[in-house]
Design an enzyme around this catalytic site. Structure first.
Site, mmCIF file in Angstrom:
data_model
loop_
_atom_site.group_PDB
_atom_site.id
_atom_site.type_symbol
_atom_site.label_atom_id
_atom_site.label_comp_id
_atom_site.label_asym_id
_atom_site.label_seq_id
_atom_site.Cartn_x
_atom_site.Cartn_y
_atom_site.Cartn_z
ATOM 1 C CG PHE A 22 79.087 -24.053 10.999
ATOM 2 C CD1 PHE A 22 79.544 -24.548 10.548
ATOM 3 C CD2 PHE A 22 77.811 -23.521 11.940
ATOM 4 C CE1 PHE A 22 80.885 -23.499 11.116
ATOM 5 C CE2 PHE A 22 79.204 -22.991 12.636
ATOM 6 C CZ PHE A 22 79.780 -22.662 12.223
ATOM 7 C CG ASP A 47 83.177 -20.514 17.691
ATOM 8 O OD1 ASP A 47 83.376 -21.655 17.269
ATOM 9 O OD2 ASP A 47 83.413 -19.900 17.031
ATOM 10 C CE LYS A 77 80.888 -30.520 10.210
ATOM 11 N NZ LYS A 77 81.168 -29.670 9.937
ATOM 12 N N GLY A 92 87.319 -24.913 21.129
ATOM 13 C CA GLY A 92 86.412 -25.415 20.868
ATOM 14 C C GLY A 92 86.231 -26.641 21.540
ATOM 15 C CG ASP A 123 84.684 -29.693 8.660
ATOM 16 O OD1 ASP A 123 84.188 -30.031 8.195
ATOM 17 O OD2 ASP A 123 84.547 -28.652 8.245
ATOM 18 N NE ARG A 158 84.268 -20.504 21.692
ATOM 19 C CZ ARG A 158 84.333 -20.990 20.556
ATOM 20 N NH1 ARG A 158 84.710 -22.051 20.036
ATOM 21 N NH2 ARG A 158 85.781 -20.295 19.717
ATOM 22 C CD GLU A 168 89.492 -30.383 17.351
ATOM 23 O OE1 GLU A 168 89.500 -29.314 17.626
ATOM 24 O OE2 GLU A 168 90.030 -29.841 16.022
ATOM 25 C CG ASP A 169 85.908 -28.376 17.922
ATOM 26 O OD1 ASP A 169 86.576 -29.126 17.681
ATOM 27 O OD2 ASP A 169 85.353 -27.800 18.413
HETATM 28 P P1 IMP Z 1 88.611 -29.318 10.520
HETATM 29 O O1 IMP Z 1 90.398 -28.559 10.489
HETATM 30 O O2 IMP Z 1 88.843 -28.667 9.356
HETATM 31 O O3 IMP Z 1 89.042 -30.484 10.927
HETATM 32 O O4 IMP Z 1 88.361 -28.636 11.526
HETATM 33 C C1 IMP Z 1 88.375 -28.745 12.957
HETATM 34 C C2 IMP Z 1 88.149 -27.331 13.597
HETATM 35 O O5 IMP Z 1 86.708 -26.586 12.794
HETATM 36 C C3 IMP Z 1 87.302 -27.800 14.366
HETATM 37 O O6 IMP Z 1 88.027 -27.845 16.185
HETATM 38 C C4 IMP Z 1 85.782 -26.736 15.086
HETATM 39 O O7 IMP Z 1 86.288 -25.782 15.991
HETATM 40 C C5 IMP Z 1 85.628 -26.291 13.219
HETATM 41 N N1 IMP Z 1 84.276 -26.783 13.193
HETATM 42 C C6 IMP Z 1 84.115 -27.631 11.871
HETATM 43 N N2 IMP Z 1 83.169 -27.730 11.700
HETATM 44 C C7 IMP Z 1 82.239 -26.980 12.756
HETATM 45 C C8 IMP Z 1 80.767 -27.052 12.965
HETATM 46 O O8 IMP Z 1 80.535 -27.271 12.557
HETATM 47 N N3 IMP Z 1 80.449 -26.247 14.112
HETATM 48 C C9 IMP Z 1 81.374 -24.982 14.204
HETATM 49 N N4 IMP Z 1 83.086 -25.203 14.646
HETATM 50 C C10 IMP Z 1 83.375 -26.579 13.596
HETATM 51 MG MG MG Z 2 88.292 -26.046 17.483
#
Ligand code: IMP
Ligand code: MG
Length: 186
Positions: A165, A172, A145, A58, A117, A178, A113-114
Site C-alpha cells: 500500500f 493517501d 500494480k 489521488g 490497483d 498526499r 490516474e494515480d
Molecule cells: P482501483 O479502482 O482498485 O484500480 O483503485 C484505484 C484507486 O484506489 C486509486 O485511484 C487510488 O486512489 C486508490 N488506491 C489503490 N491502491 C492504492 C495504494 O496503494 N495507496 C493509496 N491509494 C490506492
Molecule cells: Mg484515486
C-alpha cells in the site's frame, strides 16, 4: 534519495502511523513525468482536441506536473470518483461525485490516474466517458500494480508498483500523506 521525513511521517490522523520506505523518490518521479509529457506531446495530432481529465483526489499532483510537460494545446478538467473510503482495500463500488461539465463529443480524452490497483475505478469510468461521445479515451497512470486479471489498458504507465500500500505524491491513507513529494510504502 528522500528519506521518510518528520513532516510526512507519524500522522496523528492515522493513529500516529509513519511511512515505512521510500519507493520512488521525488527526482525519479519528476524525471519520469517529464518523459511521459514528451511522449504524450508526440502522440496526439495537431487537429485533435485534447482534454486531460485528472481523477481526484489521488491524481492532483501528477496531473498538475504532467500537463506542464505537454507541449501542445489542451484543456484540463477533473473528475471526482471514489471507491476506497478510508479502508486500505477497494470497496468495489465507484461513486462519481463530480463529472466534467464540458461537451466531450469529438474530444480526445486523456484520463490521468494515480494508481491502477483492481482496475475497478477505470473500468467504471471509461465507458461513461465514451458514452458521452468522446472520440477516444486513453489512460495515463503513474503507477500500475500489475495484479493478475486486471483488464485495463493504460496507454502510458509511469512505474510498475510493488504490491504494497503506497502513499505520497497524491496517494493517501485516510487523507494523510498526499502532500509528500515522494511515494512510500506504509
Ligand atoms: P482501483 O479502482 O482498485 O484500480 O483503485 C484505484 C484507486 O484506489 C486509486 O485511484 C487510488 O486512489 C486508490 N488506491 C489503490 N491502491 C492504492 C495504494 O496503494 N495507496 C493509496 N491509494 C490506492
Ligand atoms: Mg484515486
Amino acid at each position: 534519495m528522500d528519506r521518510p521525513d518528520p513532516g510526512g511521517a507519524a500522522d496523528p490522523r492515522v493513529g500516529g502511523r509513519a511511512v515505512k520506505e521510500v519507493v520512488f523518490d521525488a527526482e525519479t518521479i519528476q524525471a519520469r513525468v517529464r518523459e511521459l509529457g514528451a511522449e504524450i506531446t508526440e502522440a496526439y495530432g495537431t487537429d485533435e482536441r485534447l482534454l486531460v481529465i485528472g481523477l481526484l483526489k489521488g491524481a492532483f499532483a501528477f496531473t498538475a506536473d504532467l500537463v506542464r510537460h505537454i507541449r501542445r494545446p489542451l484543456e484540463v478538467d477533473f473528475l471526482v470518483a471514489a471507491s476506497y473510503g478510508d479502508a486500505m482495500e477497494s470497496s468495489g463500488v465507484v461513486k462519481v461525485h463530480h463529472d466534467p461539465v464540458v461537451d466531450l463529443s469529438g474530444r480526445s480524452v486523456l484520463v490521468v490516474e494515480d494508481i491502477i490497483d483492481s482496475g475497478t475505478t477505470l473500468r467504471a469510468l471509461i465507458p461513461r466517458l465514451e458514452a458521452r461521445g468522446a472520440e477516444r479515451v486513453d489512460i495515463c497512470a503513474l503507477l500500475h500494480k500489475r495484479l493478475p486479471d486486471v483488464a485495463v489498458e493504460a496507454r502510458w504507465v509511469g512505474f510498475d508498483a510493488p504490491k504494497a500500500f503506497l502513499v505520497g505524491y497524491g496517494l493517501d491513507h485516510a487523507e494523510a500523506f498526499r502532500h509528500l513529494p515522494y511515494i512510500a510504502s506504509l
